[in-house]
Design a protein around this motif. Sequence first.
Motif, PDB file in Angstrom:
ATOM      1  N   ASN A   1       0.812  -1.220   0.000  1.00 53.01           N
ATOM      2  CA  ASN A   1       0.000   0.000   0.000  1.00 53.01           C
ATOM      3  C   ASN A   1       0.848   1.275   0.000  1.00 53.01           C
ATOM      4  O   ASN A   1       0.317   2.374   0.204  1.00 53.01           O
ATOM      5  CB  ASN A   1      -0.922   0.010   1.231  1.00 53.01           C
ATOM      6  CG  ASN A   1      -1.924  -1.131   1.210  1.00 53.01           C
ATOM      7  OD1 ASN A   1      -2.527  -1.412   0.178  1.00 53.01           O
ATOM      8  ND2 ASN A   1      -2.088  -1.802   2.345  1.00 53.01           N
ATOM      9  N   TYR A   2       2.149   1.127  -0.224  1.00 54.90           N
ATOM     10  CA  TYR A   2       3.015   2.309  -0.199  1.00 54.90           C
ATOM     11  C   TYR A   2       2.621   3.292  -1.305  1.00 54.90           C
ATOM     12  O   TYR A   2       2.420   2.908  -2.456  1.00 54.90           O
ATOM     13  CB  TYR A   2       4.478   1.907  -0.367  1.00 54.90           C
ATOM     14  CG  TYR A   2       5.408   3.098  -0.405  1.00 54.90           C
ATOM     15  CD1 TYR A   2       5.667   3.832   0.745  1.00 54.90           C
ATOM     16  CD2 TYR A   2       5.994   3.509  -1.601  1.00 54.90           C
ATOM     17  CE1 TYR A   2       6.497   4.939   0.716  1.00 54.90           C
ATOM     18  CE2 TYR A   2       6.832   4.616  -1.642  1.00 54.90           C
ATOM     19  CZ  TYR A   2       7.074   5.327  -0.479  1.00 54.90           C
ATOM     20  OH  TYR A   2       7.889   6.431  -0.514  1.00 54.90           O
ATOM     21  N   ASP A   3       2.525   4.562  -0.940  1.00 58.54           N
ATOM     22  CA  ASP A   3       2.101   5.611  -1.874  1.00 58.54           C
ATOM     23  C   ASP A   3       3.279   6.544  -2.161  1.00 58.54           C
ATOM     24  O   ASP A   3       3.766   7.231  -1.265  1.00 58.54           O
ATOM     25  CB  ASP A   3       0.932   6.392  -1.259  1.00 58.54           C
ATOM     26  CG  ASP A   3       0.402   7.474  -2.190  1.00 58.54           C
ATOM     27  OD1 ASP A   3       0.816   7.497  -3.369  1.00 58.54           O
ATOM     28  OD2 ASP A   3      -0.413   8.296  -1.735  1.00 58.54           O
ATOM     29  N   ASP A   4       3.728   6.566  -3.413  1.00 57.26           N
ATOM     30  CA  ASP A   4       4.866   7.418  -3.768  1.00 57.26           C
ATOM     31  C   ASP A   4       4.435   8.663  -4.542  1.00 57.26           C
ATOM     32  O   ASP A   4       5.260   9.351  -5.141  1.00 57.26           O
ATOM     33  CB  ASP A   4       5.896   6.635  -4.587  1.00 57.26           C
ATOM     34  CG  ASP A   4       5.311   6.062  -5.874  1.00 57.26           C
ATOM     35  OD1 ASP A   4       4.317   6.616  -6.374  1.00 57.26           O
ATOM     36  OD2 ASP A   4       5.851   5.063  -6.376  1.00 57.26           O
ATOM     37  N   SER A   5       3.146   8.964  -4.511  1.00 55.15           N
ATOM     38  CA  SER A   5       2.613  10.052  -5.338  1.00 55.15           C
ATOM     39  C   SER A   5       3.221  11.418  -5.011  1.00 55.15           C
ATOM     40  O   SER A   5       3.315  12.280  -5.880  1.00 55.15           O
ATOM     41  CB  SER A   5       1.089  10.125  -5.203  1.00 55.15           C
ATOM     42  OG  SER A   5       0.706  10.322  -3.855  1.00 55.15           O
TER      43      SER A   5
END
Length: 336
Positions: free
Chosen positions: A194-198
């Motif tokens: 679920n890692y978010d790099d946005s």
Amino acid sequence: MYMKTLFIFLALTFFSACGASASPSNQNSSVSNEWMNNSPSDTAKYFYAVGYGATQKDAKSDALATISAKISVDVASNFSSSVTASRQSDNEEVLSTTKNEVVSKSKNIEYTDVKVEESFNDGKQWILLVEVDRAILSATYERKLEKVDSQLKAEWAIFEKAGLFEKLKLTPTIEKYLKETDTFFPLLHALNVNYDDSKYTKRYLDYTKEMRKAKNDLVFKIKADKNSETLASLIRSELSAQNATFSDSNYNVLISITTKAKEGKVNSTNETFKKLTIAYRNTVIKATDKNGNVVSNVEYKTKEGSSEGFQDAISRTAKYEKKISQIGIISFITGN
């Protein structure tokens, strides 16, 4: 007769009871050591692996190497959706090289808070079952990323205010930081689905586009004295490989190259070496903008030998080529 029969009955009852009590113990031992042959499956929270070694430390390292191997497989599969892949999507060669580097580095993960769940010594070696918390490992690498990103932001703030050639000088440093972040994103995706790099994606894409634009806006003219003509050709070739533009009239960066050299001989009994002429060179590469302002000035002291004479020794470019291969053409001409 009755007493004899009673004695036999009691004896059989006793041994039967002993046998019955021993059986569950053996079963429990078998169940409790099942982890050695059947390691628990990884979960959304933890990685598990069994390791073997002469010492507990060796067994732990072996187990962690197994976990690293599993993570590297995930890194490879997640790479195409990472920030890095988005940033380098138009350069297949760079993308492929970067992917190989990222996967390789993911096999050397820095683990913290590793928990030994089970341990056993069979008389020949230690066998350990270790557990690694995904969240703790992910947090470690998120902190590392934030540290590099802070340095990157600071460098970018300078880049935005810089002139054209100054931007070119800053580019290698910014690219170095971006390359460092390349190792984090695929790994973080592998550790946390679920890692978010946005918050990084668009900004890093913008950085890359702006650096390319700054490079494309530069128009070079290269001027060299007689001793520097071969070096000038080398620099022009290296810049051309990066799609640089050249003009003798409408340029905004003038690269001036001068080389002073002293002649020397090799003091040797070897006939081949005795025939060599040595050129001790002092080369200056100066860049000025269209207004004549000096924007960079770098000096290289090199030594070359030749059996063809002094001028041939001066013109040899092997030392320059080696330096360029190590630091890149932009750093070579700017000294950064």
